[in-house]
Write a protein that holds these residues in place. Structure first.
Motif, mmCIF file in Angstrom:
data_model
loop_
_atom_site.group_PDB
_atom_site.id
_atom_site.type_symbol
_atom_site.label_atom_id
_atom_site.label_comp_id
_atom_site.label_asym_id
_atom_site.label_seq_id
_atom_site.Cartn_x
_atom_site.Cartn_y
_atom_site.Cartn_z
ATOM 1 N N ARG A 33 -3.578 -1.175 -2.976
ATOM 2 C CA ARG A 33 -4.491 -0.795 -4.174
ATOM 3 C C ARG A 33 -4.653 -2.075 -5.279
ATOM 4 O O ARG A 33 -3.758 -2.889 -5.618
ATOM 5 C CB ARG A 33 -3.831 0.266 -4.978
ATOM 6 C CG ARG A 33 -4.787 0.923 -5.902
ATOM 7 C CD ARG A 33 -3.910 2.147 -6.787
ATOM 8 N NE ARG A 33 -4.992 2.773 -7.608
ATOM 9 C CZ ARG A 33 -4.526 3.842 -8.533
ATOM 10 N NH1 ARG A 33 -3.473 3.957 -8.409
ATOM 11 N NH2 ARG A 33 -5.361 4.258 -9.337
ATOM 12 N N TRP A 34 -5.899 -2.205 -5.571
ATOM 13 C CA TRP A 34 -6.538 -3.377 -6.247
ATOM 14 C C TRP A 34 -6.509 -4.772 -5.797
ATOM 15 O O TRP A 34 -6.408 -5.702 -6.378
ATOM 16 C CB TRP A 34 -5.777 -3.399 -7.823
ATOM 17 C CG TRP A 34 -5.694 -2.098 -8.611
ATOM 18 C CD1 TRP A 34 -6.693 -1.421 -8.905
ATOM 19 C CD2 TRP A 34 -4.666 -1.367 -8.813
ATOM 20 N NE1 TRP A 34 -6.516 -0.447 -9.723
ATOM 21 C CE2 TRP A 34 -5.091 -0.301 -9.525
ATOM 22 C CE3 TRP A 34 -3.243 -1.285 -8.489
ATOM 23 C CZ2 TRP A 34 -4.251 0.838 -10.056
ATOM 24 C CZ3 TRP A 34 -2.368 -0.343 -8.924
ATOM 25 C CH2 TRP A 34 -2.927 0.857 -9.718
ATOM 26 N N LYS A 64 1.496 -9.625 -8.898
ATOM 27 C CA LYS A 64 0.608 -10.929 -9.304
ATOM 28 C C LYS A 64 1.113 -11.871 -8.076
ATOM 29 O O LYS A 64 2.446 -11.908 -7.906
ATOM 30 C CB LYS A 64 0.616 -11.366 -10.595
ATOM 31 C CG LYS A 64 0.151 -10.667 -11.646
ATOM 32 C CD LYS A 64 0.276 -11.206 -13.185
ATOM 33 C CE LYS A 64 -0.328 -10.281 -14.216
ATOM 34 N NZ LYS A 64 0.002 -11.012 -15.395
ATOM 35 N N ARG A 86 1.429 1.353 -10.732
ATOM 36 C CA ARG A 86 0.677 1.086 -11.724
ATOM 37 C C ARG A 86 -0.235 -0.118 -11.863
ATOM 38 O O ARG A 86 -1.176 -0.491 -12.675
ATOM 39 C CB ARG A 86 1.156 1.216 -13.298
ATOM 40 C CG ARG A 86 1.992 2.701 -13.351
ATOM 41 C CD ARG A 86 2.469 2.999 -14.485
ATOM 42 N NE ARG A 86 3.434 1.871 -15.208
ATOM 43 C CZ ARG A 86 4.826 1.996 -14.761
ATOM 44 N NH1 ARG A 86 5.246 3.197 -14.320
ATOM 45 N NH2 ARG A 86 5.716 1.084 -15.237
ATOM 46 N N ASN A 87 0.246 -1.116 -10.987
ATOM 47 C CA ASN A 87 -0.268 -2.304 -10.964
ATOM 48 C C ASN A 87 -0.200 -3.069 -9.683
ATOM 49 O O ASN A 87 0.818 -2.446 -8.819
ATOM 50 C CB ASN A 87 0.354 -3.385 -12.097
ATOM 51 C CG ASN A 87 1.874 -3.574 -11.391
ATOM 52 O OD1 ASN A 87 2.676 -2.634 -11.521
ATOM 53 N ND2 ASN A 87 2.410 -5.001 -11.684
ATOM 54 N N ALA A 88 -0.888 -4.003 -9.250
ATOM 55 C CA ALA A 88 -0.708 -5.063 -8.089
ATOM 56 C C ALA A 88 0.309 -6.037 -8.348
ATOM 57 O O ALA A 88 0.273 -6.673 -9.491
ATOM 58 C CB ALA A 88 -2.141 -5.518 -7.684
ATOM 59 N N ARG A 101 -2.781 -10.052 -0.355
ATOM 60 C CA ARG A 101 -2.412 -8.633 -0.807
ATOM 61 C C ARG A 101 -2.934 -7.638 0.020
ATOM 62 O O ARG A 101 -4.282 -7.343 0.314
ATOM 63 C CB ARG A 101 -2.546 -8.450 -2.085
ATOM 64 C CG ARG A 101 -1.769 -9.602 -3.093
ATOM 65 C CD ARG A 101 -1.930 -9.258 -4.552
ATOM 66 N NE ARG A 101 -3.397 -8.948 -5.173
ATOM 67 C CZ ARG A 101 -3.564 -8.850 -6.138
ATOM 68 N NH1 ARG A 101 -2.786 -8.442 -7.075
ATOM 69 N NH2 ARG A 101 -5.059 -8.876 -6.574
ATOM 70 N N GLU A 136 -10.224 -3.081 2.362
ATOM 71 C CA GLU A 136 -8.928 -3.026 2.599
ATOM 72 C C GLU A 136 -8.280 -3.175 4.145
ATOM 73 O O GLU A 136 -8.627 -2.337 4.864
ATOM 74 C CB GLU A 136 -7.882 -2.402 1.988
ATOM 75 C CG GLU A 136 -7.941 -2.514 0.322
ATOM 76 C CD GLU A 136 -6.928 -1.525 -0.143
ATOM 77 O OE1 GLU A 136 -6.089 -0.803 0.584
ATOM 78 O OE2 GLU A 136 -6.926 -1.561 -1.497
ATOM 79 N N ASP A 164 0.851 -1.216 -0.146
ATOM 80 C CA ASP A 164 -0.229 -0.110 -0.109
ATOM 81 C C ASP A 164 0.802 1.189 -0.060
ATOM 82 O O ASP A 164 2.163 1.307 0.319
ATOM 83 C CB ASP A 164 -0.784 0.093 1.373
ATOM 84 C CG ASP A 164 -2.213 0.823 0.929
ATOM 85 O OD1 ASP A 164 -2.622 1.100 -0.230
ATOM 86 O OD2 ASP A 164 -2.868 1.076 1.998
ATOM 87 N N GLU A 201 -7.752 -7.853 -3.297
ATOM 88 C CA GLU A 201 -9.006 -8.448 -3.202
ATOM 89 C C GLU A 201 -9.668 -8.322 -2.159
ATOM 90 O O GLU A 201 -11.093 -8.294 -2.124
ATOM 91 C CB GLU A 201 -8.827 -10.121 -3.379
ATOM 92 C CG GLU A 201 -8.277 -10.744 -4.604
ATOM 93 C CD GLU A 201 -6.758 -10.483 -4.779
ATOM 94 O OE1 GLU A 201 -6.012 -10.746 -5.796
ATOM 95 O OE2 GLU A 201 -6.368 -10.072 -3.763
ATOM 96 N N THR A 217 -12.049 -6.511 0.598
ATOM 97 C CA THR A 217 -12.950 -5.249 0.511
ATOM 98 C C THR A 217 -13.561 -5.403 2.006
ATOM 99 O O THR A 217 -14.390 -6.047 2.243
ATOM 100 C CB THR A 217 -13.943 -5.420 -0.626
ATOM 101 O OG1 THR A 217 -13.336 -5.370 -1.680
ATOM 102 C CG2 THR A 217 -14.668 -4.115 -0.519
#
Length: 279
Positions: free
Chosen positions: A239-240, A229, A225-227, A236, A246, A220, A242, A244
């Motif tokens: 941002r982005w 993999k 630009r990406n989470a 994780r 966080e 965090d 899973e 909810t």
């Protein structure tokens, strides 16, 4: 030291505080622990070194900048807390305490660690967060049994490739540093279980799906630009992710730490860990 004694100390002038605390320590504690945290100490009470069977020594939150050579008499120490003091260099005598398995050095003014730290081959947990480290000292890579490394809130911009030698390392906390890239060496450490790179400047995350031991990655507060993999079942935080909502990354770090330290062989239970000063 009981809460009543600590409360009384708060009302004693600083110049008399140390004498009061030293006078309270007359005999070897039955639990083999001495806790002198938060007592405005400027000098370590040398007579504590006569407690040769001491296992835990907490000197957190004082004004210490040095330690006496007599500390080397405490060859049974397993836990030593020197965090929240004024150390600019780690006293060499600490490196003679070869039974140490947990060493707290956070929130001092350390810019490096001595090569003699490699003598602490029983060390499992090392806290060096909130110091002045611009690079991770190479000597850390010689601590072959190290399981947990806390190096957050420093000025680290990269990690040494030798870190992959630490095959027992399971958790590494790098929150609040100056990383602009995900440290490449971590991609070659499949035994890692927890990676925390929260609050850095990482813009791109490579895939971590091949890290077979990974259970938690905290990324965090990065301009990414990406989470990253990850493999199925890996949690994780960022941002982005899973989750909810966080989870709070500080709670995630604390949960992982408590779980890990509860499994330390032969090491007595620790007090609750301090969060970094700027958390």
């Amino acid at each position: 030291m009981g809460n009543t004694v600590k409360a009384l100390v708060a009302f004693i002038p600083a110049e008399r505080c140390q004498n009061f605390v030293v006078g309270d320590l007359r005999e070897m504690p039955l639990d083999k622990m001495v806790d002198l945290s938060g007592n405005q100490l400027r000098h370590f009470p040398v007579h504590v070194c006569s407690f040769r069977e001491l296992v835990k020594l907490y000197l957190s939150d004082n004004h210490l900048s040095s330690l006496p050579l007599e500390l080397g008499q405490l060859q049974n120490l397993q836990i030593l807390a020197l965090d929240f003091n004024n150390f600019k260099a780690l006293p060499q005598v600490v490196c003679t305490l070869k039974q140490l398995c947990i060493l707290y050095l956070g929130n001092n003014k350390l810019c490096d660690l001595p090569n003699e730290l490699s003598l602490l081959q029983n060390l499992r947990t090392l806290w060096v967060e909130a110091n002045c480290l611009t690079q991770l000292p190479d000597v850390v890579c010689e601590l072959s049994l190290l399981k947990t490394l806390h190096a957050g809130s420093n000025a680290l911009s990269l990690l040494p490739g030798q870190l992959r030698r630490l095959r027992e390392l399971r958790t590494i906390w790098l929150s609040g540093n100056l990383l602009t890239d995900f440290p490449p060496v971590l991609l070659h450490m499949p035994f890692l279980e927890v990676i925390d790179v929260d609050r850095n400047s990482i813009r791109y995350f490579p895939s971590l799906a091949h890290l077979s031991g990974l259970k938690l990655v905290i990324y965090d507060h990065n301009p990414c630009r990406n989470a990253p993999k990850v493999a199925k079942g890996v949690r994780r935080v960022g941002r982005w992710a899973e989750e909810t909502p966080e989870p709070d990354p500080r709670k995630a770090r604390r949960y992982a730490l408590v779980t890990e330290e509860s499994q330390e062989a032969q090491a007595p239970a620790l007090p609750p860990p301090r969060p970094p000063a700027n958390s």
